[in-house]
Design an enzyme around this catalytic site. Structure first.
Site, PDB file in Angstrom:
ATOM      1  N   SER A  89       0.827  -1.195   0.000  1.00 44.69           N
ATOM      2  CA  SER A  89       0.000   0.000   0.000  1.00 44.69           C
ATOM      3  C   SER A  89       0.870   1.256   0.000  1.00 44.69           C
ATOM      4  O   SER A  89       1.731   1.402  -0.855  1.00 44.69           O
ATOM      5  CB  SER A  89      -0.963  -0.045   1.195  1.00 44.69           C
ATOM      6  OG  SER A  89      -1.998   0.898   1.034  1.00 44.69           O
ATOM      7  N   ASP A 109      -5.497  -3.988  -2.902  1.00 49.31           N
ATOM      8  CA  ASP A 109      -4.544  -3.562  -1.868  1.00 49.31           C
ATOM      9  C   ASP A 109      -3.900  -4.781  -1.197  1.00 49.31           C
ATOM     10  O   ASP A 109      -4.575  -5.703  -0.758  1.00 49.31           O
ATOM     11  CB  ASP A 109      -5.282  -2.724  -0.821  1.00 49.31           C
ATOM     12  CG  ASP A 109      -4.333  -1.975   0.103  1.00 49.31           C
ATOM     13  OD1 ASP A 109      -3.483  -2.622   0.727  1.00 49.31           O
ATOM     14  OD2 ASP A 109      -4.446  -0.736   0.177  1.00 49.31           O
TER      15      ASP A 109
END
Length: 888
Positions: A527, A647
């Site tokens: 991320s 993600d």
């Protein structure tokens, strides 16, 4: 007085006070020509308290005590004190084993009171031996007769075997009838799955035990093991191992302990499999099963003649010198050391033995190949655990002739591409083209080289310049030092977790890392950590990292761009176009392969329901994919296979375990994730939404903490990640940091400066403590040297303790019993130490007086036989000769 009426075992030609007989020595072992001793024997007198020789000394003499006593001490593994093993009295010798085998001395010799002794050097002994080969029998006899009958029996059971590169030691499904000990070389273990695919299970170097689990459990072989390069093994049959277990049950306890450590280490990495048991002793809290940690030899070959290979080899030698003793071998210096005929096929065995001895006394041996396919180049490849293919990054990607030879001969050693770049040159590019031409390369590194590497000096001038360079310590932050740590399994990884705007603290921590002098050899992230890590891998300059990160953070606070990217929320609230543009503007068309520091990022593949680790491909795309929060951004379609990527935090928000599996010894993990509230209201077995609504609207009612549907879904999404995070935090290889950023929200990008400063102050505080308390120095210590220093306490002999089965498995102390068994002198089996230098074995052999029989010493050590009595000269090599001497 000397038994047979001839000279002592070496034939010392001096007027001595008659001493007791040393026991019968074969007539053929005595020196018949006293002139052989002329100029080769020294009479030495030393006062009490003198240390004659230290444990780990490489050049040992044979000592014959004339008067006084010599006490022999040994420092064993995991012990800080020296133990007196035996005393050498007048008429007895010591040091024979080290001279005969060429191994380092495995104990310390000290004169506790005034002592006189005769000394003959290894080189002089070899000169005598060449003129009268039978002299080795007498010397070997003085060693063999101290060995207990148990050791001789085990020696008889052990087999020595040589395995050519590419040959299989055993295959998956074979019957398990023995255990193997790697004496030299390298083995690779491969497992075949039910679908026919093969997977690497592990690699093993000198000192490792192979197949011990299957042998103990009487199971069929779980893997196929073959030799990566020419290797020497000791073979211990099942019956011999069973006999050891019956006589010394401690062996089983020790094996269980070592296997347990291995299993726990594998569990921490999430890679536990029943066949991954190459046993070795741990050296530090970060030490565990890294394949690179037991590399012994590295071959260097150029892509073309334009590559400054000599300067590269000298630069790498300088960087490796910070880790341990290094030897650089070329065809020229081999001929200078060993004579012009050293590389002739007739001297194959002698050269192999000498090269093996160099591996014993050096942490890494570098083999610099010639620019063409010469016999020396072929020798370099045959000896290599790893082959570095060196090219110039500024040149057009091409495949050299030597590389084609590598491919055609199916060399099994791992191959790494190294691309050299000038300090003032452009950043790396077109790396993909280099790698696409080389399917045989398992990885690559970019090195920014100092100007001296590209110097056009003549060879003598170049060597002279590097002699001055060697006088200075290497720069731990240089790319060559990174290569050195990667090759020796000492790489330090920086792993950055996800957490939105809280990830701005990672920029401050990178600044603190730089200021405290902590090098980074690998970067990974998830991320926001994927974004910050990619900046660091590309720039390596804190000022530029901060400028670019801040510009992007400011871009994220733009309300206009946010509103313009809104879309009809079927898959997500935003189309992702604006976010894509912001990421792409930072990284342009950079490929992951072109980054200065090796880099990886994590995504969640919702098509295959799996974690994806990205080490190649479009940088901005995989960074964007790793930052794609569900509901806000649509999944990114992988350009390679069309899989939907989300993600990475959903599956692994702090991928320290991934960095570990990729070869890092230490992982510095920075966690910036949100902390979930745990003090939720206990509402019982049922929950009414009307009741919650009343609690919310009634100002007088007690407030309750109950999750809504969105929060429940979010927590469910991160369940896997939370479990993985706890495993990472509790692992020994990971240094976990969490700056105090809980007060900042996921979207507080407007507070970049404030959050960055919090990270810097926290990192500086922690890293300063590391530096002051010695943690940093321990991180940079060689993982292999640490364990070996415990054994020999001498850095110049990193492999002196090497391996014997007892020291690894049982650690049994010699029994102090004084019974006599006359039969032991008539046993035909004899025992010697492992050719690669276990320290404790010989000392335990020697703890019995010369006349004591087999039961007088419970010697637990199970060395590999060196057939001393049947060979006219040593088995493990020969001393270095002056350049003008003939090759022995």
């Amino acid at each position: 007085e000397w038994g047979k009426g001839c000279l002592p075992p070496l034939g010392w030609q001096h007027t001595l006070t008659p001493q007791p007989s040393i026991s019968s020595v074969p007539d053929s072992s005595c020196i018949t020509d006293p002139s052989l001793l002329d100029g080769r024997v020294m009479l030495l007198h030393v006062p009490g308290g003198t240390v004659v020789s230290k444990q780990g000394d490489q050049d040992m003499n044979i000592l014959f005590v004339v008067s006084g006593l010599l006490h022999v001490y040994q420092r064993k593994i995991d012990s800080e004190e020296d133990t007196c093993l035996f005393v050498v009295r007048p008429g007895e010798m010591v040091g024979q084993l080290a001279v005969l085998t060429g191994e380092p001395l495995i104990f310390t010799i000290k004169a506790n009171r005034d002592c006189s002794f005769l000394s003959i050097s290894k080189a002089h002994f070899y000169e005598i031996m060449r003129k009268q080969p039978t002299v080795v029998l007498g010397v070997a006899h003085t060693v063999v007769k101290r060995v207990s009958s148990f050791v001789r029996q085990i020696d008889f059971a052990l087999d020595w075997m040589e395995v050519e590169a590419g040959r299989a030691v055993y295959r998956q499904g074979d019957k398990s009838d023995c255990t193997y000990i790697v004496l030299s070389g390298r083995l690779r273990s491969v497992i075949r799955k039910d679908d026919g695919k093969k997977r690497l299970a592990g690699e093993y170097g000198r000192g490792d035990l192979i197949g011990v689990v299957e042998t103990l459990t009487h199971q069929a072989r779980a893997t196929t093991v073959h030799a990566v390069r020419d290797s020497e093994l000791a073979k211990l049959p099942t019956g011999a191992l069973t006999s050891i277990k019956r006589r010394y049950p401690q062996v089983v306890t020790r094996l269980i302990h070592l296997l347990g450590e291995k299993i726990l280490g594998s569990l921490q990495q999430g890679t536990v499999t029943g066949h991954q048991f190459g046993l070795h002793t741990a050296g530090s809290k970060w030490d565990s099963g890294n394949p690179a940690s037991n590399l012994s030899t590295v071959a260097i070959m150029p892509v073309s003649e334009d590559v400054p290979l000599t300067a590269f080899a000298l630069e790498l030698k300088h960087a490796l010198s910070a880790i341990g003793p290094i030897l650089l071998l070329t065809s020229d210096n081999i001929k200078q050391r060993l004579g012009s005929a050293a590389l002739d096929s007739i001297h194959e065995y002698r050269l192999s033995s000498w090269l093996g001895q160099q591996e014993d006394i050096h942490r890494i041996v570098l083999y610099q190949a010639d620019s063409t396919l010469t016999p020396w180049t072929q020798r370099c490849v045959r000896q290599a655990d790893c082959v570095l293919i060196v090219g110039l990054g500024e040149q057009e990607p091409t495949v050299g002739e030597l590389e084609r030879m590598l491919e055609s001969t199916a060399v099994r050693a791992q191959k790494q591409l190294v691309l050299l770049h000038r300090e003032d040159g452009p950043a790396p590019s077109r790396t993909v083209e280099w790698l696409n031409m080389r399917s045989w390369c398992s990885g690559h590194l970019h090195l920014c080289c100092p100007r001296r590497v590209f110097s056009r000096r003549s060879m003598p001038k170049l060597v002279e310049m590097y002699q001055r360079v060697f006088q200075r310590p290497p720069d731990r932050h240089s790319d060559f030092s990174r290569l050195a740590r990667v090759l020796t399994g000492n790489a330090i990884a920086l792993v950055l977790g996800g957490g939105g705007a809280r990830g701005c603290a990672q920029v401050g921590i990178i600044r603190a890392l730089t200021e405290c002098g902590i090098p980074v050899d690998m970067v990974g992230g998830t991320s926001i950590g994927a974004f910050m890590g990619a900046l660091y891998s590309e720039e390596r300059n804190y000022s530029q990292i901060r400028i670019r990160a801040k510009q992007w953070a400011e871009d994220m606070t733009s309300m206009v761009k946010t509103v313009l990217d809104l879309t009809y929320p079927i898959t997500s609230m935003f189309s992702g176009a604006g976010f894509n543009s912001s990421i792409c503007s930072v990284f342009k068309d950079r490929q992951i392969e072109d980054l200065w520091i090796p880099y990886f990022t994590i995504t969640t593949d919702i098509t295959a329901s799996a974690m994806r680790v990205h080490t190649d491909g479009s940088l901005w795309r995989y960074v964007r994919a790793s930052m794609s929060l569900s509901g806000y951004m649509p999944p990114l379609c992988d350009p390679k296979d069309g899989h939907l990527l989300m993600d990475g935090g959903y599956i692994n928000n702090l991928p320290a375990d991934v960095a570990r599996s990729m070869g890092a010894k230490v992982v510095i993990a920075i966690d910036v994730g949100s902390q979930d509230e745990t003090d939720l209201t206990n509402y019982g077995d049922a929950l009414s939404g009307w009741w919650l609504l009343w609690k919310r609207w009634n100002p007088l009612a007690t407030k309750v903490k109950v999750l809504n549907m969105a929060e429940i879904q979010t927590r469910l999404a991160y369940v896997c990640c939370v479990r993985q995070l706890e495993m990472v935090k509790n692992s020994e290889y990971c240094e976990y940091l969490r700056p105090p950023i809980d007060s900042y929200g996921t979207l507080d990008f407007g507070k970049f400066n404030e959050i960055c400063e919090v990270g810097y102050q926290h990192g500086r505080t922690v890293f300063d403590i590391w530096v002051r308390s010695g943690v940093l120095e321990k991180m940079l210590q060689d993982r292999q040297g640490t364990s070996k220093m415990k054994a020999c306490d001498v850095l110049t002999c990193p492999n002196a303790s090497f391996t014997d089965l007892a020291e690894i498995v049982s650690r049994i102390e010699p029994a102090k019993v004084a019974t006599v068994d006359d039969e032991s002198d008539y046993q035909t089996e004899y025992e010697e130490e492992l050719p690669d230098g276990p320290k404790d074995a010989y000392a335990d052999f020697q703890s019995a007086p010369a006349h004591v029989g087999s039961d007088s010493v419970s010697c637990p050590h199970l060395p590999v036989p060196l057939v001393l009595a049947s060979a006219p000269e040593p088995q493990s090599g020969f001393p270095e000769l002056p350049p003008d001497s003939s090759y022995p």
